[in-house]
Motif scaffolding. Structure first.
Motif, PDB file in Angstrom:
ATOM      1  N   TYR A  96       0.847  -1.188   0.000  1.00  0.00           N
ATOM      2  CA  TYR A  96       0.000   0.000   0.000  1.00  0.00           C
ATOM      3  C   TYR A  96       0.885   1.241   0.000  1.00  0.00           C
ATOM      4  O   TYR A  96       1.900   1.288   0.699  1.00  0.00           O
ATOM      5  CB  TYR A  96      -0.907   0.013   1.228  1.00  0.00           C
ATOM      6  CG  TYR A  96      -2.122  -0.871   1.083  1.00  0.00           C
ATOM      7  CD1 TYR A  96      -3.395  -0.330   0.951  1.00  0.00           C
ATOM      8  CD2 TYR A  96      -2.004  -2.257   1.064  1.00  0.00           C
ATOM      9  CE1 TYR A  96      -4.514  -1.134   0.806  1.00  0.00           C
ATOM     10  CE2 TYR A  96      -3.112  -3.075   0.908  1.00  0.00           C
ATOM     11  CZ  TYR A  96      -4.364  -2.501   0.776  1.00  0.00           C
ATOM     12  OH  TYR A  96      -5.465  -3.299   0.624  1.00  0.00           O
ATOM     13  N   ILE A  97       0.515   2.239  -0.805  1.00  0.00           N
ATOM     14  CA  ILE A  97       1.253   3.499  -0.853  1.00  0.00           C
ATOM     15  C   ILE A  97       0.341   4.633  -0.390  1.00  0.00           C
ATOM     16  O   ILE A  97      -0.889   4.530  -0.460  1.00  0.00           O
ATOM     17  CB  ILE A  97       1.785   3.793  -2.266  1.00  0.00           C
ATOM     18  CG1 ILE A  97       0.635   3.827  -3.289  1.00  0.00           C
ATOM     19  CG2 ILE A  97       2.829   2.761  -2.666  1.00  0.00           C
ATOM     20  CD1 ILE A  97       1.079   4.229  -4.688  1.00  0.00           C
ATOM     21  N   GLY A 122      -2.992  11.438   1.828  1.00  0.00           N
ATOM     22  CA  GLY A 122      -3.236  11.154   3.237  1.00  0.00           C
ATOM     23  C   GLY A 122      -3.870   9.809   3.520  1.00  0.00           C
ATOM     24  O   GLY A 122      -4.122   9.476   4.677  1.00  0.00           O
ATOM     25  N   GLU A 123      -4.111   9.004   2.470  1.00  0.00           N
ATOM     26  CA  GLU A 123      -4.708   7.681   2.653  1.00  0.00           C
ATOM     27  C   GLU A 123      -3.782   6.608   2.073  1.00  0.00           C
ATOM     28  O   GLU A 123      -3.049   6.855   1.114  1.00  0.00           O
ATOM     29  CB  GLU A 123      -6.073   7.603   1.970  1.00  0.00           C
ATOM     30  CG  GLU A 123      -7.122   8.521   2.573  1.00  0.00           C
ATOM     31  CD  GLU A 123      -8.475   8.325   1.919  1.00  0.00           C
ATOM     32  OE1 GLU A 123      -8.573   7.459   1.018  1.00  0.00           O
ATOM     33  OE2 GLU A 123      -9.429   9.027   2.309  1.00  0.00           O
ATOM     34  N   LEU A 143      -3.407  -8.659   4.839  1.00  0.00           N
ATOM     35  CA  LEU A 143      -2.054  -8.235   5.196  1.00  0.00           C
ATOM     36  C   LEU A 143      -1.666  -7.005   4.370  1.00  0.00           C
ATOM     37  O   LEU A 143      -1.231  -7.111   3.222  1.00  0.00           O
ATOM     38  CB  LEU A 143      -1.058  -9.376   4.958  1.00  0.00           C
ATOM     39  CG  LEU A 143      -1.259 -10.615   5.843  1.00  0.00           C
ATOM     40  CD1 LEU A 143      -0.278 -11.706   5.451  1.00  0.00           C
ATOM     41  CD2 LEU A 143      -1.109 -10.257   7.322  1.00  0.00           C
ATOM     42  N   LYS A 144      -1.856  -5.838   4.971  1.00  0.00           N
ATOM     43  CA  LYS A 144      -1.596  -4.573   4.294  1.00  0.00           C
ATOM     44  C   LYS A 144      -0.236  -4.033   4.719  1.00  0.00           C
ATOM     45  O   LYS A 144      -0.044  -3.641   5.861  1.00  0.00           O
ATOM     46  CB  LYS A 144      -2.705  -3.576   4.610  1.00  0.00           C
ATOM     47  CG  LYS A 144      -4.076  -4.045   4.144  1.00  0.00           C
ATOM     48  CD  LYS A 144      -5.156  -3.033   4.465  1.00  0.00           C
ATOM     49  CE  LYS A 144      -6.523  -3.526   3.968  1.00  0.00           C
ATOM     50  NZ  LYS A 144      -7.596  -2.544   4.255  1.00  0.00           N
ATOM     51  N   VAL A 145       0.697  -4.037   3.778  1.00  0.00           N
ATOM     52  CA  VAL A 145       2.071  -3.620   4.040  1.00  0.00           C
ATOM     53  C   VAL A 145       2.282  -2.215   3.475  1.00  0.00           C
ATOM     54  O   VAL A 145       2.036  -1.979   2.285  1.00  0.00           O
ATOM     55  CB  VAL A 145       3.079  -4.602   3.405  1.00  0.00           C
ATOM     56  CG1 VAL A 145       4.504  -4.152   3.687  1.00  0.00           C
ATOM     57  CG2 VAL A 145       2.837  -6.012   3.920  1.00  0.00           C
ATOM     58  N   LYS A 146       2.732  -1.296   4.305  1.00  0.00           N
ATOM     59  CA  LYS A 146       2.987   0.059   3.845  1.00  0.00           C
ATOM     60  C   LYS A 146       4.289   0.101   3.058  1.00  0.00           C
ATOM     61  O   LYS A 146       5.342  -0.289   3.560  1.00  0.00           O
ATOM     62  CB  LYS A 146       3.065   1.018   5.032  1.00  0.00           C
ATOM     63  CG  LYS A 146       1.740   1.200   5.756  1.00  0.00           C
ATOM     64  CD  LYS A 146       1.873   2.177   6.923  1.00  0.00           C
ATOM     65  CE  LYS A 146       0.539   2.379   7.611  1.00  0.00           C
ATOM     66  NZ  LYS A 146       0.653   3.307   8.769  1.00  0.00           N
ATOM     67  N   HIS A 147       4.197   0.549   1.813  1.00  0.00           N
ATOM     68  CA  HIS A 147       5.359   0.684   0.936  1.00  0.00           C
ATOM     69  C   HIS A 147       5.711   2.163   0.911  1.00  0.00           C
ATOM     70  O   HIS A 147       5.009   2.965   0.299  1.00  0.00           O
ATOM     71  CB  HIS A 147       5.013   0.162  -0.461  1.00  0.00           C
ATOM     72  CG  HIS A 147       6.204  -0.106  -1.306  1.00  0.00           C
ATOM     73  ND1 HIS A 147       6.134  -0.425  -2.642  1.00  0.00           N
ATOM     74  CD2 HIS A 147       7.532  -0.112  -1.016  1.00  0.00           C
ATOM     75  CE1 HIS A 147       7.349  -0.616  -3.128  1.00  0.00           C
ATOM     76  NE2 HIS A 147       8.211  -0.421  -2.156  1.00  0.00           N
ATOM     77  N   LEU A 148       6.785   2.532   1.576  1.00  0.00           N
ATOM     78  CA  LEU A 148       7.081   3.942   1.805  1.00  0.00           C
ATOM     79  C   LEU A 148       7.541   4.683   0.553  1.00  0.00           C
ATOM     80  O   LEU A 148       7.416   5.903   0.461  1.00  0.00           O
ATOM     81  CB  LEU A 148       8.141   4.067   2.904  1.00  0.00           C
ATOM     82  CG  LEU A 148       7.749   3.423   4.251  1.00  0.00           C
ATOM     83  CD1 LEU A 148       8.874   3.598   5.259  1.00  0.00           C
ATOM     84  CD2 LEU A 148       6.448   4.005   4.784  1.00  0.00           C
TER      85      LEU A 148
END
Length: 282
Positions: free
Chosen positions: A128-129, A133-134, A191-196
């Motif tokens: 997720y990117i 703001g979301e 499984l939501k992984v934040k991709h910075l």
């Protein structure tokens, strides 16, 4: 199940600490984590050292390579630099990017999936990117594709597919070869992984032809390569990228670049991709 993780990191000082924080907080801790400092010119190594001093299962390995951020071989070469430091006592081997933030139950959930299916070769969540703001799913590929940023392999599958190919496109060929050898793979929507850092944000211009080259050496053939290039360029909203991809394919064809897979594997992959395309159309 023992989880080993290798993280290639090139100039990731602004993100690697967040990634390691999220791994330290896992409900099921990895057995080993190796961060490969791949020719960084920032303080990536110093930040990682703060974690190696506190956690015996985290290790820093320094690697000398190009200072350019190029996808494919550079990343996989760095992965192997870390992999070579590991023993064989792993059940799951992971190649993760250095700019990910994992939910606390991420590794525990992977183990649950692996234990439930003996033929599950790969499993992961979704990247997720941040937009306005979301956090939204990074949708460069279909939901069933496991992104190169967060690969996790069952040991037997990893070895049977010949490990990872040192080329752009490695994160597609691994899944296709897994299917070829009768393994399955799975993505878990929960499984939501934040991709910075969005994929490709820092890639240099030298890499513009690599996607097309990868399609050639993976034996896609011109028509499938044309369709794949058009689809990806459309998602990135750039016709220039489409031209770059096709140019890369033609350059590889003219140079007769060596293929990464054999004829039988190539035939299987083309048949599999056409089947999926026709299924979506009809």
């Amino acid at each position: 199940m023992n989880i080993y993780i290798v993280i290639p990191a090139h100039n990731e000082a602004d993100a690697i600490g967040k990634t390691l924080d999220s791994l330290v907080k896992q409900t099921h801790l990895p057995k080993k984590v190796i961060v490969v400092n791949d020719n960084s010119t920032d303080n990536t190594a110093e930040i990682v050292s703060q974690y190696t001093n506190k956690h015996s299962w985290i290790e820093l390995v320094n690697n000398t390579s190009s200072n350019k951020h190029i996808p494919g071989a550079k990343i996989i070469n760095a992965f192997y630099k870390g992999y070579e430091q590991l023993d064989e006592a792993y059940d799951i081997i992971c190649k993760y990017d250095a700019d990910l933030v994992f939910p606390n139950n991420y590794l525990q959930t992977l183990i649950k999936h692996y234990k439930a299916d003996d033929r599950l070769g790969l499993v992961a969540g979704h990247c997720y990117i941040e937009k306005n703001g979301e956090w939204v799913r990074e949708s460069l590929t279909g939901k069933d594709h496991i992104r190169g940023a967060l690969k996790a392999y069952r040991k037997a599958c990893f070895l049977e597919i010949g490990k990872l190919k040192r080329s752009m496109g490695w994160d597609t060929i691994d899944e296709l070869l897994a299917i070829y050898y009768n393994w399955s793979f799975k993505t878990d929507d929960s499984l939501k992984v934040k991709h910075l850092k969005p994929t490709g944000k820092n890639y240099v211009k030298d890499s513009k032809h690599l996607h097309g080259k990868s399609l050639y050496i993976l034996r896609f053939g011109f028509l499938l390569s044309f369709i794949s290039s058009a689809k990806l360029a459309y998602k990135k909203r750039s016709f220039r990228l489409f031209k770059d991809y096709i140019t890369g394919y033609l350059i590889a064809w003219l140079k007769k670049e060596p293929f990464l897979i054999d004829k039988d594997q190539g035939k299987f992959i083309r048949k599999f991709r056409w089947k999926n395309i026709l299924k979506k159309i009809f």
